[in-house]
Write a protein that holds these residues in place. Sequence first.
Motif, PDB file in Angstrom:
ATOM      1  N   ILE A 194       1.336  -4.650   3.025  1.00 41.80           N
ATOM      2  CA  ILE A 194       2.578  -3.811   3.680  1.00 41.80           C
ATOM      3  C   ILE A 194       2.555  -2.419   3.391  1.00 41.80           C
ATOM      4  O   ILE A 194       2.228  -2.022   2.126  1.00 41.80           O
ATOM      5  N   VAL A 195       1.989  -1.383   4.372  1.00 40.59           N
ATOM      6  CA  VAL A 195       2.412  -0.034   4.069  1.00 40.59           C
ATOM      7  C   VAL A 195       3.812   0.388   4.153  1.00 40.59           C
ATOM      8  O   VAL A 195       4.447  -0.056   4.950  1.00 40.59           O
ATOM      9  N   THR A 196       4.360   0.717   2.990  1.00 42.11           N
ATOM     10  CA  THR A 196       5.790   1.041   3.041  1.00 42.11           C
ATOM     11  C   THR A 196       6.101   2.278   1.965  1.00 42.11           C
ATOM     12  O   THR A 196       5.435   2.585   1.409  1.00 42.11           O
ATOM     13  N   ILE A 239       0.973  -1.081  -0.092  1.00 44.29           N
ATOM     14  CA  ILE A 239       0.012  -0.161  -0.083  1.00 44.29           C
ATOM     15  C   ILE A 239       0.864   1.455  -0.022  1.00 44.29           C
ATOM     16  O   ILE A 239       1.601   1.561   0.999  1.00 44.29           O
ATOM     17  N   LEU A 240       0.802   1.841  -1.278  1.00 37.64           N
ATOM     18  CA  LEU A 240       1.621   3.006  -1.393  1.00 37.64           C
ATOM     19  C   LEU A 240       0.949   4.299  -1.238  1.00 37.64           C
ATOM     20  O   LEU A 240      -0.213   4.207  -1.610  1.00 37.64           O
ATOM     21  N   ARG A 289      12.679  -7.154  14.385  1.00 37.24           N
ATOM     22  CA  ARG A 289      12.552  -8.546  14.127  1.00 37.24           C
ATOM     23  C   ARG A 289      11.723  -9.417  15.339  1.00 37.24           C
ATOM     24  O   ARG A 289      11.094 -10.257  14.881  1.00 37.24           O
ATOM     25  N   ALA A 290      12.341  -8.924  16.470  1.00 36.52           N
ATOM     26  CA  ALA A 290      11.297  -9.549  17.508  1.00 36.52           C
ATOM     27  C   ALA A 290       9.924  -9.307  17.401  1.00 36.52           C
ATOM     28  O   ALA A 290       9.212 -10.194  17.680  1.00 36.52           O
ATOM     29  N   ALA A 291       9.494  -8.192  17.035  1.00 34.62           N
ATOM     30  CA  ALA A 291       8.111  -7.816  16.749  1.00 34.62           C
ATOM     31  C   ALA A 291       7.623  -8.714  15.784  1.00 34.62           C
ATOM     32  O   ALA A 291       6.382  -9.116  15.737  1.00 34.62           O
ATOM     33  N   ILE A 292       8.325  -8.944  14.662  1.00 34.11           N
ATOM     34  CA  ILE A 292       7.772 -10.024  13.608  1.00 34.11           C
ATOM     35  C   ILE A 292       7.590 -11.534  14.197  1.00 34.11           C
ATOM     36  O   ILE A 292       6.530 -11.845  13.862  1.00 34.11           O
ATOM     37  N   ALA A 293       8.618 -11.669  15.006  1.00 35.89           N
ATOM     38  CA  ALA A 293       8.566 -12.984  15.611  1.00 35.89           C
ATOM     39  C   ALA A 293       7.227 -13.271  16.417  1.00 35.89           C
ATOM     40  O   ALA A 293       6.388 -14.059  16.468  1.00 35.89           O
ATOM     41  N   ARG A 294       6.860 -12.013  17.059  1.00 33.16           N
ATOM     42  CA  ARG A 294       5.819 -12.058  18.065  1.00 33.16           C
ATOM     43  C   ARG A 294       4.358 -12.158  17.264  1.00 33.16           C
ATOM     44  O   ARG A 294       3.729 -12.847  17.738  1.00 33.16           O
ATOM     45  N   ALA A 295       4.391 -11.280  16.116  1.00 29.79           N
ATOM     46  CA  ALA A 295       3.294 -11.521  15.115  1.00 29.79           C
ATOM     47  C   ALA A 295       3.058 -12.813  14.723  1.00 29.79           C
ATOM     48  O   ALA A 295       1.761 -13.692  14.854  1.00 29.79           O
ATOM     49  N   LEU A 296       4.041 -13.783  14.315  1.00 33.06           N
ATOM     50  CA  LEU A 296       4.281 -15.061  13.931  1.00 33.06           C
ATOM     51  C   LEU A 296       3.649 -15.900  15.051  1.00 33.06           C
ATOM     52  O   LEU A 296       3.026 -16.994  14.472  1.00 33.06           O
ATOM     53  N   ALA A 297       3.893 -15.671  16.069  1.00 34.57           N
ATOM     54  CA  ALA A 297       3.787 -16.705  17.018  1.00 34.57           C
ATOM     55  C   ALA A 297       2.381 -16.814  17.358  1.00 34.57           C
ATOM     56  O   ALA A 297       1.741 -17.776  18.013  1.00 34.57           O
ATOM     57  N   MET A 298       1.231 -15.953  17.030  1.00 34.54           N
ATOM     58  CA  MET A 298       0.044 -16.111  17.044  1.00 34.54           C
ATOM     59  C   MET A 298      -0.370 -16.917  15.963  1.00 34.54           C
ATOM     60  O   MET A 298      -1.765 -17.123  15.786  1.00 34.54           O
ATOM     61  N   ARG A 299       0.326 -17.562  14.937  1.00 35.47           N
ATOM     62  CA  ARG A 299      -0.067 -18.352  13.675  1.00 35.47           C
ATOM     63  C   ARG A 299      -1.365 -17.665  12.947  1.00 35.47           C
ATOM     64  O   ARG A 299      -2.470 -18.247  12.635  1.00 35.47           O
ATOM     65  N   PRO A 300      -0.924 -16.407  12.622  1.00 39.45           N
ATOM     66  CA  PRO A 300      -2.095 -15.346  11.986  1.00 39.45           C
ATOM     67  C   PRO A 300      -2.432 -15.935  10.471  1.00 39.45           C
ATOM     68  O   PRO A 300      -1.433 -16.538   9.814  1.00 39.45           O
ATOM     69  N   ASP A 301      -3.411 -15.790   9.834  1.00 39.26           N
ATOM     70  CA  ASP A 301      -3.812 -16.007   8.699  1.00 39.26           C
ATOM     71  C   ASP A 301      -3.007 -14.742   7.698  1.00 39.26           C
ATOM     72  O   ASP A 301      -2.932 -15.057   6.337  1.00 39.26           O
ATOM     73  N   VAL A 302      -3.068 -13.459   8.210  1.00 35.84           N
ATOM     74  CA  VAL A 302      -2.783 -12.313   7.616  1.00 35.84           C
ATOM     75  C   VAL A 302      -1.762 -11.522   8.447  1.00 35.84           C
ATOM     76  O   VAL A 302      -1.975 -11.534   9.557  1.00 35.84           O
ATOM     77  N   LEU A 303      -0.626 -11.055   7.857  1.00 42.36           N
ATOM     78  CA  LEU A 303       0.416 -10.339   8.598  1.00 42.36           C
ATOM     79  C   LEU A 303       0.091  -8.743   8.045  1.00 42.36           C
ATOM     80  O   LEU A 303      -0.142  -8.618   6.567  1.00 42.36           O
ATOM     81  N   LEU A 304      -0.050  -7.794   8.889  1.00 46.56           N
ATOM     82  CA  LEU A 304      -0.414  -6.479   8.636  1.00 46.56           C
ATOM     83  C   LEU A 304       1.039  -5.588   9.121  1.00 46.56           C
ATOM     84  O   LEU A 304       1.257  -5.787  10.066  1.00 46.56           O
ATOM     85  N   PHE A 305       1.749  -5.032   8.240  1.00 47.44           N
ATOM     86  CA  PHE A 305       2.905  -4.194   8.351  1.00 47.44           C
ATOM     87  C   PHE A 305       2.786  -2.871   8.196  1.00 47.44           C
ATOM     88  O   PHE A 305       2.588  -2.427   7.076  1.00 47.44           O
ATOM     89  N   ASP A 306       2.838  -2.117   9.230  1.00 49.69           N
ATOM     90  CA  ASP A 306       2.465  -0.594   9.155  1.00 49.69           C
ATOM     91  C   ASP A 306       3.896   0.282   9.165  1.00 49.69           C
ATOM     92  O   ASP A 306       4.656   0.514   9.990  1.00 49.69           O
TER      93      ASP A 306
END
Length: 263
Positions: free
Chosen positions: A210-212, A40-41, A163-180
Motif C-alpha cells: 500500500i502506497v499511502t 510504502i511511505l 470500493r467498486a475498484a477494490i471489488a473489481r481487483a478481488l474478483a481476479m482472486r489475486p495473490d497480492v493486492l497493490l494499492f496506489d
Amino acid sequence: MPNVVRAAAVSLSGIRKNFGPLEVLHGVSLTAHEGDVVSILGSSGSGKSTLLRCVNMLEVPNSGNVSIMGEEISLDQRPGRAPRPADPKQVNKLRERAAMVFQSFNLWSHLTILQNVMEAPLHVQGRHRNECRAEAEALLERVGIAAKRNSYPSELSGGQQQRAAIARALAMRPDVLLFDEPTSALDPELVGEVLKVIRDLAAEGRTMLIVTHEMAFARDVSTRTVFLHQGLITEEGPTSEMFANPRSDRFRQFLRRDGASSH
C-alpha cells in the motif's frame, strides 16, 4: 513440528527506473511475504508509486528483477532500446496474481458497477458468466455497495467508486493486492469508508502493498513499513518499531511533518 516458512509473495531486487535522463529508483530491493501488509511511505516524488507500478510491470524497470509468488518476470533488456517484458502473456498472468487498485479508480464508465467487477473474470480468465455474476454480487455486498450494482460509475461518490475498484481487483482472486494511494483522490469525509474495507482485508491475512499518505492508517494496519527517500529505501522494518523508534533522521522528519495531517 517444523517452522512454517512463509513464501515470498513479492520480491524486488535492485530495481532501477529511469524516465529519460532522470533516474527515479536507484536500485531498490524489497520482499513481501505471504500475509504481509507493507506500507510504502515517502514524500511526494520519492518514487513510491513508480516502485509499486514496477511490481506488475505498468512501469518496466531499466534493470533489476521482479518475482511474484516465486515466478520471475523475464525482461528483454537489449542495449540501445527501452526494456520491455520478454513475454506479454507472462505479464498478463502476473497482473491477475498482483491486482492493482489505482488512486483514480479507473472504472469503465460505460459499464455498470456489477459489469465492471465481472468483466475481467469473464473475459480475461474465461470463467462462467453465472459464477462471475454470483461472485461479483458477493464482493459488492462485502464492500458495502450492493445496492449500487446497476448504477454507473458517474452515479457513485468517489468513496463508492473506490470500493467498486477494490471489488473489481478481488474478483481476479489475486495473490497480492497493490494499492496506489487509494484515498488521495477522495474528499476527506469519504476516506474512512475505503480505509475500513482495506482494514478488513488486512484482518483476513491478505498480502498487500500500500502506497499511502495516511500515517495513522499505515501505523494501525501494516505489519511492515518501507520509507522511500529520493528513490532509495532509507528505512524499513516492523511497523510498530519504525513508528515508535524511527532510526533515520529523514524518517523522523517525515513523521513530524506528516503526523499532524494523518486521519
